[in-house]
Design a protein around this motif. Structure first.
Motif, PDB file in Angstrom:
ATOM      1  N   TYR A  62      -2.701  -1.209   5.066  1.00  4.24           N
ATOM      2  CA  TYR A  62      -1.664  -0.170   5.040  1.00  4.24           C
ATOM      3  C   TYR A  62      -1.472   0.344   3.621  1.00  4.24           C
ATOM      4  CZ  TYR A  62       2.723   2.261   5.781  1.00  4.24           C
ATOM      5  OH  TYR A  62       3.687   3.225   5.827  1.00  4.24           O
ATOM      6  N   TYR A  63      -1.423  -0.568   2.656  1.00  3.50           N
ATOM      7  CA  TYR A  63      -1.255  -0.166   1.262  1.00  3.50           C
ATOM      8  C   TYR A  63      -2.434   0.683   0.815  1.00  3.50           C
ATOM      9  CZ  TYR A  63      -0.788  -0.413  -3.787  1.00  3.50           C
ATOM     10  OH  TYR A  63      -0.672  -0.089  -5.107  1.00  3.50           O
ATOM     11  N   HIS A  66      -2.195   4.228   2.878  1.00  2.00           N
ATOM     12  CA  HIS A  66      -1.014   5.079   2.844  1.00  2.00           C
ATOM     13  C   HIS A  66      -0.308   5.108   1.492  1.00  2.00           C
ATOM     14  CE1 HIS A  66      -1.195   5.715   7.159  1.00  2.00           C
ATOM     15  NE2 HIS A  66      -1.423   4.425   7.290  1.00  2.00           N
ATOM     16  N   ILE A  67      -0.233   4.014   0.808  1.00  2.00           N
ATOM     17  CA  ILE A  67       0.562   3.949  -0.415  1.00  2.00           C
ATOM     18  C   ILE A  67      -0.290   4.227  -1.653  1.00  2.00           C
ATOM     19  CG2 ILE A  67       1.984   2.436  -1.844  1.00  2.00           C
ATOM     20  CD1 ILE A  67       2.888   1.104   0.762  1.00  2.00           C
ATOM     21  N   GLN A  68      -1.488   3.655  -1.716  1.00  2.00           N
ATOM     22  CA  GLN A  68      -2.335   3.791  -2.896  1.00  2.00           C
ATOM     23  C   GLN A  68      -2.642   5.250  -3.246  1.00  2.00           C
ATOM     24  OE1 GLN A  68      -3.290   1.164  -4.818  1.00  2.00           O
ATOM     25  NE2 GLN A  68      -4.146   2.627  -6.260  1.00  2.00           N
ATOM     26  N   VAL A  71       0.459   6.733  -4.903  1.00  2.00           N
ATOM     27  CA  VAL A  71       0.686   6.129  -6.216  1.00  2.00           C
ATOM     28  C   VAL A  71      -0.312   6.675  -7.224  1.00  2.00           C
ATOM     29  CG1 VAL A  71       0.599   3.947  -7.482  1.00  2.00           C
ATOM     30  CG2 VAL A  71       1.750   4.050  -5.290  1.00  2.00           C
TER      31      VAL A  71
END
Length: 103
Positions: A62-63, A66-68, A71
């Motif tokens: 998920y990181y 979606h997040i990486q 960021v």
């Protein structure tokens, strides 16, 4: 009244040994019971570790998906702003500094 007192005394004498008796001890724990208990505990621990691995893998995926990317965009933007600000400071700062070499 005497009859009542005699009946009470006889009742106490008859029921006294019943009250004084303790329940018979149960069968002792067999060593097989402890072994089974340890096996169940070990199996539960393995299940928890497996579930934890699945959760960690899911969170990592998920990181990464979606997040990486978000960021990275903000990190690149911040680095660009820092570089731009540094370049502006190196250009404009000498213009405002008094020249101390001219006496």
């Amino acid at each position: 009244m005497k009859f009542f007192i005699v009946a009470l005394i006889l009742l106490i004498q008859a029921c006294g040994p019943l009250w004084a008796q303790t329940p018979a001890p149960g069968p002792p724990d067999s060593p097989g019971m402890l072994t089974r208990l340890f096996d169940k505990a070990r199996a539960a621990k393995e299940n928890v570790e497996t579930a934890l691995d699945v959760v960690i893998d899911f969170a990592g995926e998920y990181y990464g998906e979606h997040i990486q990317p978000v960021v990275d965009n903000y990190r690149n933007w911040a680095a660009g702003m820092r570089t731009s600000a540094r370049e502006k400071m190196h250009y404009y700062l000498p213009l405002f500094m008094p020249n101390t070499t001219d006496g």
